[in-house]
Design a protein around this motif. Structure first.
Motif, PDB file in Angstrom:
ATOM      1  N   ILE A 519       0.864  -1.189   0.129  1.00  0.00           N
ATOM      2  CA  ILE A 519       0.065   0.205   0.108  1.00  0.00           C
ATOM      3  C   ILE A 519       0.837   1.171   0.084  1.00  0.00           C
ATOM      4  O   ILE A 519       1.786   1.565   0.818  1.00  0.00           O
ATOM      5  CB  ILE A 519      -0.835  -0.044   1.247  1.00  0.00           C
ATOM      6  N   ASP A 520       1.030   1.898  -0.928  1.00  0.00           N
ATOM      7  CA  ASP A 520       1.580   3.259  -1.324  1.00  0.00           C
ATOM      8  C   ASP A 520       0.807   4.494  -0.609  1.00  0.00           C
ATOM      9  O   ASP A 520      -0.377   4.505  -1.295  1.00  0.00           O
ATOM     10  CB  ASP A 520       1.986   3.418  -2.569  1.00  0.00           C
ATOM     11  N   LEU A 521       1.101   5.005   0.449  1.00  0.00           N
ATOM     12  CA  LEU A 521       0.556   6.257   0.919  1.00  0.00           C
ATOM     13  C   LEU A 521       0.999   7.670   0.244  1.00  0.00           C
ATOM     14  O   LEU A 521       2.152   7.850  -0.148  1.00  0.00           O
ATOM     15  CB  LEU A 521       0.881   6.438   2.364  1.00  0.00           C
ATOM     16  N   PRO A 522       0.078   8.636  -0.040  1.00  0.00           N
ATOM     17  CA  PRO A 522       0.468   9.857  -0.779  1.00  0.00           C
ATOM     18  C   PRO A 522       1.034  10.846   0.338  1.00  0.00           C
ATOM     19  O   PRO A 522       0.067  11.677   0.763  1.00  0.00           O
ATOM     20  CB  PRO A 522      -0.948  10.332  -1.132  1.00  0.00           C
ATOM     21  N   GLU A 523       2.173  10.536   0.381  1.00  0.00           N
ATOM     22  CA  GLU A 523       2.805  11.494   1.379  1.00  0.00           C
ATOM     23  C   GLU A 523       3.062  13.043   0.926  1.00  0.00           C
ATOM     24  O   GLU A 523       2.728  13.879   1.742  1.00  0.00           O
ATOM     25  CB  GLU A 523       4.383  11.030   1.502  1.00  0.00           C
ATOM     26  N   ARG A 524       3.194  13.124  -0.226  1.00  0.00           N
ATOM     27  CA  ARG A 524       3.829  14.733  -0.494  1.00  0.00           C
ATOM     28  C   ARG A 524       2.134  15.512  -0.844  1.00  0.00           C
ATOM     29  O   ARG A 524       1.353  15.162  -1.676  1.00  0.00           O
ATOM     30  CB  ARG A 524       4.202  14.662  -1.975  1.00  0.00           C
ATOM     31  N   GLY A 525       1.987  16.404   0.137  1.00  0.00           N
ATOM     32  CA  GLY A 525       0.651  17.185   0.010  1.00  0.00           C
ATOM     33  C   GLY A 525      -0.327  16.643   0.837  1.00  0.00           C
ATOM     34  O   GLY A 525      -1.173  17.357   0.856  1.00  0.00           O
ATOM     35  N   HIS A 526      -0.143  15.453   1.303  1.00  0.00           N
ATOM     36  CA  HIS A 526      -1.280  14.785   2.052  1.00  0.00           C
ATOM     37  C   HIS A 526      -0.846  14.002   3.025  1.00  0.00           C
ATOM     38  O   HIS A 526      -1.084  12.790   3.489  1.00  0.00           O
ATOM     39  CB  HIS A 526      -2.111  13.837   1.170  1.00  0.00           C
ATOM     40  N   ALA A 527       0.125  14.693   4.085  1.00  0.00           N
ATOM     41  CA  ALA A 527       0.637  14.091   4.985  1.00  0.00           C
ATOM     42  C   ALA A 527      -0.301  13.753   6.257  1.00  0.00           C
ATOM     43  O   ALA A 527      -0.253  12.562   6.609  1.00  0.00           O
ATOM     44  CB  ALA A 527       1.725  14.993   5.842  1.00  0.00           C
ATOM     45  N   ASP A 528      -1.273  14.576   6.547  1.00  0.00           N
ATOM     46  CA  ASP A 528      -2.270  14.242   7.321  1.00  0.00           C
ATOM     47  C   ASP A 528      -3.434  12.881   6.769  1.00  0.00           C
ATOM     48  O   ASP A 528      -3.417  12.147   7.804  1.00  0.00           O
ATOM     49  CB  ASP A 528      -3.355  15.491   7.660  1.00  0.00           C
ATOM     50  N   ALA A 529      -3.484  13.053   5.618  1.00  0.00           N
ATOM     51  CA  ALA A 529      -4.296  11.985   5.136  1.00  0.00           C
ATOM     52  C   ALA A 529      -3.501  10.748   5.262  1.00  0.00           C
ATOM     53  O   ALA A 529      -4.106   9.443   5.691  1.00  0.00           O
ATOM     54  CB  ALA A 529      -4.720  12.291   3.566  1.00  0.00           C
ATOM     55  N   SER A 530      -2.216  10.650   4.911  1.00  0.00           N
ATOM     56  CA  SER A 530      -1.424   9.557   4.986  1.00  0.00           C
ATOM     57  C   SER A 530      -1.506   9.003   6.305  1.00  0.00           C
ATOM     58  O   SER A 530      -1.421   7.462   6.688  1.00  0.00           O
ATOM     59  CB  SER A 530      -0.118   9.760   4.394  1.00  0.00           C
ATOM     60  N   ARG A 531      -1.192   9.712   7.499  1.00  0.00           N
ATOM     61  CA  ARG A 531      -1.351   9.199   8.900  1.00  0.00           C
ATOM     62  C   ARG A 531      -2.648   8.620   9.135  1.00  0.00           C
ATOM     63  O   ARG A 531      -2.786   7.576   9.792  1.00  0.00           O
ATOM     64  CB  ARG A 531      -1.056  10.375   9.952  1.00  0.00           C
ATOM     65  N   ILE A 532      -3.874   9.210   8.698  1.00  0.00           N
ATOM     66  CA  ILE A 532      -5.267   8.643   8.888  1.00  0.00           C
ATOM     67  C   ILE A 532      -5.201   7.397   8.290  1.00  0.00           C
ATOM     68  O   ILE A 532      -5.625   6.151   8.989  1.00  0.00           O
ATOM     69  CB  ILE A 532      -6.099   9.500   8.514  1.00  0.00           C
ATOM     70  N   LEU A 533      -4.796   7.197   7.093  1.00  0.00           N
ATOM     71  CA  LEU A 533      -4.856   5.819   6.368  1.00  0.00           C
ATOM     72  C   LEU A 533      -3.967   4.618   6.873  1.00  0.00           C
ATOM     73  O   LEU A 533      -4.357   3.629   7.103  1.00  0.00           O
ATOM     74  CB  LEU A 533      -4.192   6.181   4.924  1.00  0.00           C
ATOM     75  N   ALA A 534      -2.668   5.210   7.546  1.00  0.00           N
ATOM     76  CA  ALA A 534      -1.806   4.357   8.324  1.00  0.00           C
ATOM     77  C   ALA A 534      -2.418   3.939   9.683  1.00  0.00           C
ATOM     78  O   ALA A 534      -2.471   2.658   9.829  1.00  0.00           O
ATOM     79  CB  ALA A 534      -0.627   4.912   8.179  1.00  0.00           C
ATOM     80  N   ARG A 535      -3.025   4.633  10.322  1.00  0.00           N
ATOM     81  CA  ARG A 535      -3.825   4.343  11.533  1.00  0.00           C
ATOM     82  C   ARG A 535      -4.947   3.313  11.012  1.00  0.00           C
ATOM     83  O   ARG A 535      -5.404   2.264  11.936  1.00  0.00           O
ATOM     84  CB  ARG A 535      -4.253   5.540  12.116  1.00  0.00           C
ATOM     85  N   LEU A 536      -5.679   3.526  10.014  1.00  0.00           N
ATOM     86  CA  LEU A 536      -6.846   2.890   9.397  1.00  0.00           C
ATOM     87  C   LEU A 536      -6.373   1.181   9.011  1.00  0.00           C
ATOM     88  O   LEU A 536      -6.940   0.336   9.458  1.00  0.00           O
ATOM     89  CB  LEU A 536      -7.220   3.377   8.022  1.00  0.00           C
ATOM     90  N   VAL A 537      -5.222   1.076   8.226  1.00  0.00           N
ATOM     91  CA  VAL A 537      -4.584  -0.205   8.045  1.00  0.00           C
ATOM     92  C   VAL A 537      -4.323  -0.968   9.364  1.00  0.00           C
ATOM     93  O   VAL A 537      -4.528  -2.074   9.282  1.00  0.00           O
ATOM     94  CB  VAL A 537      -3.333   0.174   6.946  1.00  0.00           C
ATOM     95  N   LEU A 538      -3.828  -0.113  10.232  1.00  0.00           N
ATOM     96  CA  LEU A 538      -3.095  -0.859  11.236  1.00  0.00           C
ATOM     97  C   LEU A 538      -4.329  -1.364  12.248  1.00  0.00           C
ATOM     98  O   LEU A 538      -4.298  -2.340  12.588  1.00  0.00           O
ATOM     99  CB  LEU A 538      -2.354   0.008  12.208  1.00  0.00           C
TER     100      LEU A 538
END
Length: 714
Positions: A519-538
């Motif tokens: 799963i590739d997270l969109p780090e650039r410009g969407h750091a907060d969204a990436s953290r939400i998605l990482a917590r979601l996957v965990l």
């Protein structure tokens, strides 16, 4: 029959990822040759045990060893370091012993010590040899006697002077490389290449077919591990012996394939041993702080250690991704091909987590070319379960970080909306619909209320009424949840998180199968969204692995950069993974990315802890506390000046001072037992060389390895 035990009409396999009707998520398995051609290895790529090298690899001994030791060809060492004489002292003592032996033999030969050493010769030899008429035979015999006596003298002094140790340390035995491990089996019936366990169970024809493929170079390490896993399913009673034997006789080394049809990865970066399940990460340093049994040995990890979870902390550039995450992800992908594991690797796009060809499913969130989508609700149909997982992702980092806190208010708010919406529409809301419901938009709520009234669902109407009453209260968390959902309701994610059934959403419910997911997270410009998605996957991972039926299939989540992911609920979920046959691998740049009250619980929940070079002293303090103290021997040396009382003594002291430039002293040594930290915060911050790490290990069986200094480049 595949590596997970599924079998149907010749080569058709149930795909491990839920998907709607339409084209298959993975193309059907093509007809393959006996051994598919492997791409040429890149420079520096480790050798793969296939072809003629397979038998040598399989027959190499793997003795039992403490946790973390690379067992392939390992030579066990004693637990404690034997007493080793310093080289200078050893050579000096050997030379002095030789001179003493030579002096004694010279004195005996020239008669300065008498003739007592000749009495046995006079008593035992014939008279004709001792009365001056010895002749040739008597002369030779007398010289032989003298030679034996002198040889005995030198043998005694050689033992005193440690000559054998000189020979072993500096002689020809030290020049030659260590002999290779015995690769031949002890007996024909114990040759692993002959599959003795299959023969013992009566599957002689299947064993002959596999042994023939191995001798012909048609088998590689992944094939051996995959077929061994399928055989374990026969032993446990999940599959029949006839089905297994039929698949082996039909396909040989290619039997029981992975659903993708792949028999290896496109390339390998690390060294793997699929017999023990280990991947080599480096070499333990020959350092006094490492136990003697570990010094200079290979350091390796496997599912038995990852089952207690791993936390690696180190600054950017310390080697977390390249030296730890990438080899572990590669090893877990090989285990998945062998039917032993299911792996989900999460990281930023372009983080170097392996090529896309090494995975069955690649979810590129925010990339329009992504073939797969991510299921926002984890594949569940229970509104309460979906609300709990989604609440953890949206507001888990906002909960009180002290142990015992929870996010029940957020879960309740989401459940009050998800339940009625699913009852009306037969699905959960999409991101825009969920945002409108949390914002309290009158149109969607009124339409939802009318649909519930038309169907007579009074209990769900009460849920909706409660939600509308709470919206009027100050401090309602729905506004915070709506703001967090707004981070996912962006044009870049417009094609993702679809709930209408028009896309291919990946769900972590698929971890019942040996699937490889990135799963590739969109780090650039969407750091907060990436953290939400990482917590979601965990959160989805910890919830889904806990309800699996087959826990013999190891499930692992590899999360590169877990900043903002560690929450109280996440720590509790990680602590429960060990009993569920699962584990997580987390990396952090610093422990400051974790709330202070959660650092101790996080280090306690993970059995394997790694501190890489460049750690800050305050991060090192947390590791020093969790690793504790040990009793060690401290030596205090005191030099005391000697005062002469007599004129002769004063003259001798003056002469010694003129020669050495120092006053004569007497040295006093005090030895005592003290309790000290295994690794102090200062040592972790300043004494770990670049490319190294300090790693402690715990296995799922409870075996421990103390903190070890490891060279990750070795």
């Amino acid at each position: 029959m595949d590596s997970d035990g599924n079998r149907d009409a010749r080569g058709t396999h149930a795909h491990p990822v839920p998907r709607p009707a339409g084209p298959p998520a993975v193309p059907p398995v093509p007809a393959m040759p006996a051994v598919p051609p492997r791409p040429a290895r890149a420079p520096g790529e480790p050798p793969v045990p296939d072809g003629s090298a397979f038998l040598t690899w399989l027959r190499t001994p793997r003795p039992e060893a403490p946790p973390g030791i690379w067992r392939f060809g390992h030579r066990p060492r004693p637990a404690e370091e034997p007493e080793r004489i310093p080289g200078r002292q050893l050579v000096t003592g050997a030379l002095i012993a030789f001179l003493c032996g030579w002096l004694l033999c010279s004195l005996l030969y020239n008669g300065y010590l008498g003739s007592f050493w000749l009495w046995p010769w006079f008593v035992l030899a014939p008279d004709s040899w001792t009365l001056g008429q010895a002749g040739a035979v008597g002369g030779v015999a007398s010289y032989l006697y003298e030679g034996l006596v002198f040889a005995g003298v030198f043998a005694v002094f050689g033992r005193i002077g440690h000559w054998p140790e000189i020979w072993r340390r500096y002689g020809p035995p030290a020049w030659r490389p260590s002999p290779p491990a015995d690769e031949a089996p002890d007996a024909p019936g114990e040759d692993p290449a002959e599959w003795p366990h299959l023969r013992a169970a009566g599957a002689v024809d299947a064993a002959e077919r596999l042994a023939s493929d191995a001798r012909a170079g048609l088998m590689r390490d992944v094939d051996h591990a995959r077929i061994t896993r399928a055989w374990q399913g026969v032993r446990s009673g999940r599959h029949s012996l006839a089905t297994f034997a039929g698949a082996v006789l039909a396909d040989g080394a290619a039997a029981c394939p992975h659903p993708s049809g792949a028999r290896d990865l496109p390339a390998r970066q690390a060294r793997h041993d699929l017999v023990t399940g280990q991947v080599r990460l480096g070499t333990t340093a020959d350092d006094a702080r490492n136990p003697y049994a570990y010094r200079g040995t290979g350091l390796a990890l496997g599912p038995e250690l990852l089952g207690t979870s791993l936390l690696a902390v180190g600054p950017a550039g310390s080697g977390k991704t390249g030296s730890v995450v990438r080899p572990l992800a590669e090893s877990l992908c090989l285990h998945a091909l062998a039917g032993r594991a299911a792996v989900v690797v999460v990281g930023a796009a372009g983080a170097g987590l392996g090529p896309a060809d090494a995975y069955d499913v690649v979810v590129r969130i925010g990339n329009p070319e992504s073939e797969y989508d991510l299921d926002l609700y984890g594949g569940t149909t229970d509104p309460d379960e979906a609300a709990a997982v989604l609440a953890e992702a949206l507001s888990g980092d906002l909960a009180d970080p002290h142990p015992g806190s929870d996010s029940r208010r957020s879960t309740t708010v989401l459940a009050q909306l998800l339940g009625p919406f699913r009852a009306v529409h037969g699905r959960f809301p999409s991101v825009p619909e969920l945002r409108q419901l949390l914002d309290g938009a009158p149109g969607p709520l009124a339409a939802l209320r009318k649909a519930l009234q038309d169907t007579g669902q009074e209990s769900l109407l009460r849920e909706l009424d409660a939600r509308e009453r709470q919206m009027a209260h100050p401090g309602d968390v729905a506004g915070v949840l709506a703001d967090r959902v707004a981070l996912l309701d962006r044009p870049a994610f417009a094609a993702f998180f679809d709930t209408s059934g028009q896309s291919r959403p990946f769900s972590l419910k698929a971890l019942d199968h040996p699937v490889r997911v990135r799963i590739d997270l969109p780090e650039r410009g969407h750091a907060d969204a990436s953290r939400i998605l990482a917590r979601l996957v965990l959160a989805q991972f910890t919830a889904s692995v806990a309800v699996r039926e087959d826990r013999s299939l190891f499930a692992c989540l590899v999360l590169d950069d877990a900043s903002g992911v560690v929450t109280p609920e996440a720590v509790r979920g990680i602590a429960r993974l060990r009993s569920a046959g699962a584990g997580v691998v987390l990396t952090l740049r610093t422990l400051d990315d974790v709330p202070r009250p959660l650092r101790g619980p996080l280090l306690g929940a993970t059995g394997c802890r790694m501190a890489l070079s460049g750690l800050t002293p305050w991060d090192g303090q947390d590791f020093a506390e969790v690793w504790g103290k040990e009793w060690t021997e401290a030596r205090d040396v005191t030099d005391r000046q000697i005062i002469a009382e007599t004129p002769a003594g004063k003259a001798a002291h003056m002469l010694r001072r003129v020669i050495t430039g120092k006053a004569p002293t007497a040295r006093a040594v005090t030895v005592r037992q003290v309790e000290r930290e295994r690794w102090s915060a200062s040592e972790l911050a300043h004494a770990v060389p670049p490319g190294h790490a300090v790693l402690s290990l715990t296995s799922v069986q409870g075996e421990h390895a103390p903190p070890l200094l490891v060279d990750l480049r070795g």
